[in-house]
Structure formats: C-alpha cells, structure tokens
Design a protein around this motif. Structure first.
Motif, PDB file in Angstrom:
ATOM      1  N   LYS A  15      34.364  41.536  51.921  1.00  0.00           N
ATOM      2  CA  LYS A  15      35.170  42.746  52.106  1.00  0.00           C
ATOM      3  C   LYS A  15      35.740  42.809  53.517  1.00  0.00           C
ATOM      4  CE  LYS A  15      32.740  45.337  48.601  1.00  0.00           C
ATOM      5  NZ  LYS A  15      31.834  46.422  48.298  1.00  0.00           N
TER       6      LYS A  15
ATOM      7  N   TRP B 187      48.049  35.259  42.055  1.00  0.00           N
ATOM      8  CA  TRP B 187      46.665  35.703  42.231  1.00  0.00           C
ATOM      9  C   TRP B 187      46.574  37.128  42.754  1.00  0.00           C
ATOM     10  CZ3 TRP B 187      43.373  32.798  39.811  1.00  0.00           C
ATOM     11  CH2 TRP B 187      43.683  31.451  39.605  1.00  0.00           C
TER      12      TRP B 187
ATOM     13  N   LEU C 262      38.694  40.425  53.563  1.00  0.00           N
ATOM     14  CA  LEU C 262      39.831  40.977  52.844  1.00  0.00           C
ATOM     15  C   LEU C 262      40.509  42.086  53.647  1.00  0.00           C
ATOM     16  CD1 LEU C 262      41.516  40.825  50.309  1.00  0.00           C
ATOM     17  CD2 LEU C 262      39.904  42.399  49.212  1.00  0.00           C
TER      18      LEU C 262
ATOM     19  N   GLY D 283      47.072  41.074  42.911  1.00  0.00           N
ATOM     20  CA  GLY D 283      47.077  42.085  41.870  1.00  0.00           C
ATOM     21  C   GLY D 283      45.934  41.889  40.895  1.00  0.00           C
ATOM     22  N   LYS D 284      45.162  40.810  41.087  1.00  0.00           N
ATOM     23  CA  LYS D 284      43.958  40.556  40.293  1.00  0.00           C
ATOM     24  C   LYS D 284      42.764  40.762  41.207  1.00  0.00           C
ATOM     25  CE  LYS D 284      46.178  37.217  37.282  1.00  0.00           C
ATOM     26  NZ  LYS D 284      46.133  35.890  36.697  1.00  0.00           N
ATOM     27  N   ASP D 285      41.778  41.481  40.729  1.00  0.00           N
ATOM     28  CA  ASP D 285      40.588  41.799  41.522  1.00  0.00           C
ATOM     29  C   ASP D 285      39.967  40.539  42.107  1.00  0.00           C
ATOM     30  OD1 ASP D 285      38.787  43.752  42.497  1.00  0.00           O
ATOM     31  OD2 ASP D 285      37.318  43.113  41.000  1.00  0.00           O
ATOM     32  N   PRO D 286      39.646  40.498  43.376  1.00  0.00           N
ATOM     33  CA  PRO D 286      39.646  41.581  44.357  1.00  0.00           C
ATOM     34  C   PRO D 286      40.937  41.665  45.179  1.00  0.00           C
ATOM     35  CG  PRO D 286      38.545  39.716  45.342  1.00  0.00           C
ATOM     36  CD  PRO D 286      38.980  39.303  43.946  1.00  0.00           C
ATOM     37  N   LEU D 287      41.934  40.847  44.846  1.00  0.00           N
ATOM     38  CA  LEU D 287      43.154  40.824  45.653  1.00  0.00           C
ATOM     39  C   LEU D 287      44.131  41.909  45.200  1.00  0.00           C
ATOM     40  CD1 LEU D 287      43.756  36.975  45.818  1.00  0.00           C
ATOM     41  CD2 LEU D 287      42.669  38.444  47.521  1.00  0.00           C
ATOM     42  N   PRO D 288      44.612  42.705  46.139  1.00  0.00           N
ATOM     43  CA  PRO D 288      45.550  43.782  45.790  1.00  0.00           C
ATOM     44  C   PRO D 288      46.966  43.252  45.567  1.00  0.00           C
ATOM     45  CG  PRO D 288      45.210  43.737  48.144  1.00  0.00           C
ATOM     46  CD  PRO D 288      44.293  42.691  47.563  1.00  0.00           C
ATOM     47  N   ASP D 289      47.803  44.098  44.942  1.00  0.00           N
ATOM     48  CA  ASP D 289      49.223  43.780  44.850  1.00  0.00           C
ATOM     49  C   ASP D 289      49.812  43.749  46.249  1.00  0.00           C
ATOM     50  OD1 ASP D 289      49.790  43.488  42.119  1.00  0.00           O
ATOM     51  OD2 ASP D 289      49.791  45.655  41.847  1.00  0.00           O
TER      52      ASP D 289
END
Length: 71
Positions: free
Chosen positions: A10, A37, A13, A39-45
């Motif tokens: 975290k 990749w 990120l 927009g898919k958890d844990p990466l935000p849009d």
C-alpha cells in the motif's frame, strides 16, 4: 506486492500514485499491455494520456531499429 523492511504494498502504491498525480502523461514500452492492468484491483483507473515507445515515437533511421523496436 513484495514487503520491504515493514513497508507493505500500500505504501508503494501510494508513492506510485503520487508520481502519477504529478505527471502530465505516462510513458511505457508497449503501453497497450501496461494500460490494461489499471482499473483492476489493486491498481486504480488512470485518466492521463499514455505515450507508447512502440507506437507513438518515430525512431531515427540512423539507429537501424526494426519497425517495432523491442527492449
């Protein structure tokens, strides 16, 4: 994500997102691969323009690179 001396993913990120917030655009080799990749958890849009070193850059012919240079 890998832990480093008590720091969890975290933290990494949050640091990554702080850099994204300061950027005007993102630069990647084969950006289409990297972009999917987000927009898919844990990466935000990410709503920033992407620059692809394979598709968006005209490499000088003196470098004698293939049409789609690879690293």
């Amino acid at each position: 994500m890998r832990q480093l001396k008590g720091l969890d993913g975290k933290f990494g990120l949050k640091y990554f997102m702080a850099m994204i917030d300061c950027a005007d655009a993102l630069l990647a080799h084969n950006a289409a691969f990297d972009k999917k990749w987000f927009g898919k958890d844990p990466l935000p849009d990410i709503n920033k323009p992407w620059i692809c070193t394979m598709e968006d850059i005209s490499w000088p012919s003196i470098l004698q690179l293939r049409g789609r240079p690879s690293v």
